[in-house]
Each structure stands twice: as structure tokens, then as C-alpha cells.
Design an enzyme around this catalytic site. Structure first.
Site, short mmCIF file in Angstrom:
data_model
loop_
_atom_site.label_atom_id
_atom_site.label_comp_id
_atom_site.label_asym_id
_atom_site.label_seq_id
_atom_site.Cartn_x
_atom_site.Cartn_y
_atom_site.Cartn_z
CE1 TYR A 56 -60.53 4.56 47.01
CE2 TYR A 56 -61.96 5.52 48.68
CZ TYR A 56 -61.77 4.66 47.62
OH TYR A 56 -62.80 3.88 47.17
CG HIS A 114 -63.01 4.78 44.11
ND1 HIS A 114 -64.25 5.15 44.57
CD2 HIS A 114 -63.10 3.44 43.91
CE1 HIS A 114 -65.02 4.10 44.65
NE2 HIS A 114 -64.35 3.04 44.24
CB SER A 146 -74.23 1.84 49.86
OG SER A 146 -74.62 3.16 50.13
CB SER A 200 -67.77 -3.59 43.92
OG SER A 200 -68.56 -2.53 44.31
CD GLN A 201 -75.80 -5.36 42.88
OE1 GLN A 201 -76.72 -4.74 42.39
NE2 GLN A 201 -75.97 -6.20 43.88
#
Ligand code: COA
Length: 688
Positions: free
Chosen positions: A144, A384, A500, A600-601
Site C-alpha cells: 500500500y 485498504h 488471511s 479475493s473471496q
């Protein structure tokens, strides 16, 4: 990062009502291993006004568990050889033979005994001992803070709520007031460390997850920098430094709405009356100031330069400080004038429709922007770097449940009479800043015209069908995405799927590289090799691909994926001012980090969906939300790229999911026949 204690517990519904008289119950009973209790989040929130002390005493007495962040394991550093072998396996089928040969030699040199790799690995292991999470800072910067692209579309994910049926503006403002009350209650739970601990679901279910990301929901800010941004987090726990105001954006003007008066949160009625005043003030054309929020939609370096220019003036500095320290931004949007389809609503959340619509009615640096459109287009826009999509979902679901299921307090509360009116944020604008605003406006407009979005609800089946095939739904969907991409491009490309790692202290995510060799073998088996292979052969290929994907998932969520590790090795070399090891300047490495498919889920339990943009100019963003009987896909790409088209990928995805289902069906039928005739069934070829 200070130590955080999380309370977890359950409380019997009847008992709660005796503890907190009049407390209604809402929210789902999501209690692990408990049928009749209600989860603390549903109950504590309802008790929040004055019931929290009772509830907390009760939770403590009734054996509430305290899960400490420090009790979670640290993210492991995988063995060097394991990562290097896995890296080679991940890239071999994605690059040419000659290139791979070169890469293999480079990797072997890097990993040789006594080589650079070993030295860097040693440093990483030392770092692991010294820090709570060795990869956190490296990852945050790489993912980021170093990224110079504009936040809307390129970085900020959004949650899109179902279209709300507001009768009129007043109704929309009531909804906004209710939402803000929900924010304050949710924040109270976070501040009181009263959110129940999340537990892993799906693969390796049951382990507690790190809750640290929640603390950043309402207390952080991404400040632009000329070279690198900073994620500022308010760490002090003293109530005097707690944010006590919300910034309300209305008609591109920004207002300070104090939400605490006399040390108490404003009630819904007071919040509503303040919002009404804001809506009225925003009508005043004479007082209207330029749309400064537009600056935050620009590239990070451009915005940092503009911010420096703004900050030369004391008034501007004060306005910036108020925005940076607020709880959240609430955007009261004007009607977008578009058919509110899923796709249009997604676009309006992602970029606000540019300056002509609500693109300037934002402040993109703030982690939580809650959008309430007067036409019922509502959702949440997130910065994010502070937290992952899953945390954004938890919070968004809480808020939506709060407004739709808990009764409004408007009728019950009495107003604080001496409330001072909300204040408009003032700005001083020089011709230089005017020019910067014009440039930001134009760049946002380009982003708006460039984004090609397609939200698609696949309704033929959902995750229950996949589970019945004894396959992981997530792995299945990933393999279907690979097939869809292959159909469109006749090749596979570097793919990112977020995994994750919240099982570990301060864990964020690592990457599942879904374009596995097994996925390539499968997609070929049902395309070029379709006629030559039997259904059982194709089915075996499908199972191999799904197993490979599932195994990678398990490796990733247990801290054994390669991307964070390679980033760590690279970052340590940089920190030691070593020459960048060749493995990281190799063409293969550079290509393997261009994630043409960024997936992404993001599952939800309430009707809403998440979406985001692609991460490279010629790529796709593909976010999916598997439900029991359907799957929502949000596919994004850029119109400027002639290589991509969201509608084409969505079409191929639909076709791929149906084809895989049919293959499973035929195989099952075949197995039954074979079972019925003692294994005498002939393998079936495709197309018959
Ligand atoms: N047979 C039958 N059922 C199976 C199965 C099998 N072989 N494999 C899995 N299942 C079941 C699971 O038990 C689970 O059941 P549940 O719905 O009752 O909980 C369900 O299928 C889903 O499991 P699965 O599809 O394997 O995925 P998952 O939930 O483990 O998710 C990840 C995998 C990678 C998405 C998840 O681990 C993760 O990391 N999520 C976070 C992603 C993220 O951060 N997104 C936001 C980024 S901003």
C-alpha cells in the site's frame, strides 16, 4: 501496537434481557458450539447505551475468555529451500523454457549453501524473534504505502448495500442518522475491547484470529507522502484523544459533526437534527467552497504535493487536522441519475461517478467512508491499508443489520437543546491550488471513463452444490476462474488470491498463486485436449487442480506461502544496503508479480457485496461472494486495455462454471453406472 485484550462470551437471550431491561435482541446467533445463546456482539451493542457495565460483569463472571493478541503464534518464516522450490514450481509453466532455465540457475545460486539467500534468511529469523510480526511493515509498505496510484478504483475496496427505498431526503437523513448511531455503538464495542474474537471458518476452522485490524477502523488515517504514505493510527487509549466527531460530506462541502456532547454520545435524534442543519447549510450557494475532496482522489504523489501546498495556510491545516482525526466520513450523496443496477451502484461506490456526480463528495484517505445516497445508493468505501476486506464486511454487516433490524431510537430520545450547529470546514484556495484541483478533476474523470465493471450473479448453483462434490468451494471457484481466463486468452497468468494470516499476531494476508500447474493441466484437458480425453480423465484433472489449490490455501493460511517470504528476503537485502539479489531483478520474478488476475473471496451473511478494481493496467479484479445457492462475481478491468473485457470474462466464467458442473454430473452418473454394473462402465468422452 499495544496489547489488546478481546472479550469473548455468550449470554443467554433471556438472561440478557433481565440484565439490560428493555434491550431488544437482534443480530444472528453465531455462537460456536452453542445453539441458544447470542453472540456478545449482538447483545453488547444493544446494551451499549447504559447496559455495558452489567453485561461485561456478567460476561466476566460467566467464564468469558480473554484472548490476548500476544497469545497468538508469530507468523513463521518458511524454510528457504521450501520457498525457492515452490517459487520455481509456481512460475515454470507461466514462462518460456529458456527463461525458466535462466531463472532456475539464478534461484539455485541464491539458495546455494553459504549464499546470499542463507544470509538473508538468518536475518529474517532474527527479525522474527525481535518483532511481533516480521513481515507486517515490509508488507504494508510494499502493498500500500509505496504505491503511488490513486486510491479510488486502484486500491480502495467498497461494500455495496442493497438499494434503499427512501421515500424522500428526510428519510435518507434518518437512515444516515441511524447508521451514525450504529457506528458509535460499534466503535464503543471496539474501544471497550468487547468485540467477540473472530474464529477461522472453512479450511482449518476453529482457531482464533487476530483482532488488531478492528482497532484501526475508526482511528486511523492514510496520509499521502511524496515518496511513501504513512498510516497514522491513534494509539492512545485516553478518552481525550479519542476521535469525537464525524466529517459529513454534502454537495462537496465538508462539515464537522461533533458526536459527543457532555461526555455522552449524541443520540439519534440529535444526530438527525445536525444532519438536517448540514443539508440546509449545503444548499447555500454563496458559502460554497471548491470541492477539496477531489484532491484525495488523485495519485498519491500529486495529492501529497497538493496537501503540502494546502498546509501552508493555517485555516487549511486546521481543516486537514479535523478530517484526519475524525471517526469516519459520512457522504450524503446527490442522486446519481443512473439506473441503480448492481454494476452501476458498484461504480458509484468505487469512484462516485467523477466530479459531475459524487466523486468529489469523498475523502479517500479515511479508512471508513459511509455513503448514503439520496436515491438509495448506499455502501461503504474503505482505505485498504488499515484493514482487510473481511473486517470491512464485519463492520458493514453490523451497520446494515443495525439500521434494518434494530428499531430507530428517534421516537424515544430527547434532544440536547444546547447543541452548537455543525461547522463547515473552511479552506483557503490559491490559484495554484485551483490548478491542482482542475488536474485532479481531470485525472479522476479518466479513471471513471476507464473502469469497466461487471457485477454478475451466477444463479445455477452455489457453494452447497460444490460441497456436495466433496470439494472446497473456494478452490473450485478459483479453478473456474482459471478456466475462464484460459478460454479468453489461451494461457494462464500470474494470479493473486488473498489468504488471511490472521491466525498469527498482527497477521494480514499472503498470496495463493492460483495459476498452478495442475490448473493448467485441467484447463487444457477441457479445451485443446477435450476430444482426446475421457470424462474420468478430465475429472481426475479437475480433482488434481482443486487439491493443488486447496493445498496451497492451507500452506498460505498457515504462513507457508512464498510471496511474503520473498518480500521479506528482498526487504532485508535492501535494509542491509546490499545489491538487489538477481533473483529479484530477474524477468520471471518481475512478471510473476504482475497480477493480471487479482482475486479475493469476500463472503457476506447479509445481502451486500464487495468489489475493487484491477491492480495492473491489463488485468482484472475478480471479487466473489459465494452463497449457498448462488455466487456473486464482481469483475473489473480497464477499458484502455485491449487485452481485457469484464463482460467477456464474466461470460467465460458462467460457461466454465456450467461446464465444470456438467463434468461432475457426468462423472457421478458414470460412477453410479459403473458401481451398478460392477465397474463395467466405459469411460465417456466429451461431446458425446
Ligand atoms: N468437502 C466439503 N466441504 C468442504 C470441503 C470439501 N472438500 N472443503 C471445504 N469445505 C467447506 C468448508 O468446511 C466450509 O464450510 P462452511 O461454509 O460451513 O464454513 C466451506 O466449504 C468453505 O470452505 P472453502 O471454500 O474451502 O474456503 P475457506 O472458507 O476456507 O476460504 C480462503 C479460503 C483462502 C478464502 C480463506 O482462508 C481466507 O483466507 N479468507 C480471507 C480472504 C480475504 O482476506 N479476503 C479479503 C481480502 S481484502
Amino acid at each position: 501496537m499495544g496489547g489488546v485484550t478481546c472479550l469473548e462470551g455468550k449470554v443467554d437471550a433471556k438472561h440478557l434481557q433481565s440484565l439490560v431491561p428493555g434491550a431488544g435482541l437482534y443480530g444472528e446467533a453465531r455462537v460456536r458450539g452453542c445453539g441458544s445463546g447470542v453472540h456478545a456482539v449482538g447483545t453488547a451493542a444493544h446494551a451499549a447505551h447504559d447496559g455495558i457495565p452489567h453485561l461485561f460483569d456478567y460476561l466476566k463472571r460467566s467464564g468469558t475468555r480473554q484472548a490476548r493478541r500476544e497469545a497468538l503464534p508469530k507468523v513463521p518464516v518458511p524454510p528457504l529451500k521450501q520457498t525457492l522450490d515452490m517459487y520455481l514450481k509456481c512460475v515454470q509453466h507461466l514462462v518460456g523454457q529458456e527463461q525458466f532455465k535462466k531463472t532456475k540457475a539464478i534461484v539455485e545460486k541464491f539458495g546455494a549453501p553459504g549464499g546470499v539467500g542463507e544470509a538473508l534468511q538468518k536475518k529474517l529469523l532474527e527479525r522474527r524473534d525481535k518483532t511481533s510480526n516480521w513481515v507486517y511493515d515490509y508488507w504494508l509498505e510494499d502493498m500500500y504505502l509505496n504505491n503511488r496510484l490513486a486510491l479510488p478504483v486502484n486500491s480502495n475496496p467498497v461494500m455495496v448495500f442493497p438499494k434503499q427505498a427512501f421515500r424522500d431526503r428526510d428519510d435518507a437523513l434518518r437512515f444516515a442518522a441511524h447508521l451514525i448511531t450504529g457506528v458509535l455503538e460499534y466503535k464503543a464495542l471496539i474501544d471497550a475491547q468487547a468485540l467477540p474474537v473472530d474464529y477461522a471458518r472453512g479450511q482449518l476452522a476453529g482457531t482464533p484470529l487476530c483482532m488488531q485490524q478492528y482497532r484501526r477502523l475508526f482511528s486511523s488515517y492514510r496520509q499521502p507522502g511524496l515518496k511513501r504514505d504513512t498510516l497514522k493510527v491513534q494509539t492512545s487509549h485516553s478518552s481525550s484523544s479519542e476521535p469525537q466527531h464525524v466529517i459529513v460530506a454534502c454537495k462537496n462541502q465538508l462539515y464537522v459533526l461533533d458526536v459527543v456532547a457532555n461526555k455522552k454520545n449524541l443520540n439519534e435524534l440529535d444526530i438527525l437534527s445536525q444532519l438536517e442543519k448540514i443539508a440546509k447549510m449545503a444548499e447555500n450557494m454563496e458559502e460554497r467552497l471548491p470541492p477539496f475532496g477531489l484532491l484525495t482522489s488523485d495519485g498519491r504523489t500529486e495529492w501529497a504535493q497538493a496537501r503540502d501546498a494546502l498546509a501552508k495556510d493555517q485555516t487549511n491545516r486546521e481543516s486537514l487536522a479535523l478530517i484526519e482525526s475524525c471517526v469516519c466520513v459520512v457522504c450524503l450523496d446527490e442522486p446519481g441519475g443512473l439506473e441503480p443496477t448492481d454494476t452501476q451502484r458498484a461504480l458509484l461506490m468505487l469512484h462516485g461517478g467523477g466530479h459531475e456526480k459524487n466523486g468529489a463528495n469523498r475523502w479517500y484517505d479515511k479508512p471508513m467512508q459511509i455513503v448514503v445516497g439520496m436515491d438509495g445508493v448506499c455502501g461503504v468505501v474503505c482505505e485498504h491499508s488499515a484493514f482487510e476486506g473481511i473486517v470491512m464486511v464485519q463492520c458493514s454487516e453490523y451497520l446494515l443489520k443495525y439500521v434494518t433490524r434494530s428499531p430507530s431510537q428517534l421516537g424515544r430520545s430527547s434532544s440536547v437543546t444546547d447543541l452548537s450547529p455543525p461547522r463547515r470546514l473552511l479552506w483557503r484556495c490559491s490559484p495554484h491550488i485551483q490548478a491542482l484541483l482542475a488536474a485532479s478533476t481531470e485525472r479522476l474523470q479518466r479513471l471513471v471513463s476507464n473502469l469497466d465493471m461487471d457485477v454478475h450473479k451466477f444463479t445455477a448453483y452455489g457453494k452447497e452444490f460444490i460441497k456436495k462434490q466433496k470439494m472446497s468451494p473456494d478452490a473450485y471457484i478459483q479453478v473456474a476462474l482459471q478456466l475462464a481466463f484460459y478460454r479468453c486468452n489461451r494461457k494462464l497468468v500470474s494470479t493473486y488470491e488473498s489468504a488471511s494470516i490472521r491466525r498469527f499476531q498482527d497477521g494480514r494476508v499472503d498470496n495463493i498463486r492460483s495459476a498452478t500447474p495442475e490448473a493448467l493441466a485441467f484447463v487444457r484437458s477441457v479445451t485443446e485436449e477435450r476430444a482426446a480425453l475421457t470424462d474420468p480423465e478430465k475429472m481426475k484433472s479437475l480433482r488434481d487442480a482443486i487439491n493443488a489449490q486447496t493445498n496451497y490455501t492451507i500452506a498460505a493460511i498457515t504462513g507457508m506461502a512464498i510471496d511474503n517470504h520473498l518480500l521479506g528476503l528482498r526487504s532485508v537485502a535492501k535494509e542491509l544496503s546490499l545489491e538487489n539479489p538477481e533473483i529479484f531483478s530477474d524477468e520471471t520474478f518481475l512478471a510473476s508479480n504482475q497480477f493480471i488476475l487479482s482475486t479475493s473471496q469476500v463472503p457476506t451473511t447479509v445481502e451486500m457485496f464487495c468489489c475493487y478494481g484491477p491492480v495492473v493496467p491489463n488485468g482484472y479484479g475478480a471479487c466473489y461472494n459465494p452463497q449457498a445457492d448462488h455466487i456473486v462475481f464482481c469483475v473489473s478491468s480497464f477499458r484502455q486495455s485491449s487485452d481485457t473485457s469484464s463482460a467477456v470474462l464474466v461470460g467465460a466464467l458462467e460457461e466454465s462454471l456450467l461446464e465444470i458442473r456438467d463434468l461432475c454430473g457426468r462423472s457421478q452418473a458414470c460412477e453410479k453406472t459403473a458401481g451398478g454394473s460392477q465397474g463395467g462402465g466405459q469411460p465417456q468422452k466429451a461431446g458425446k
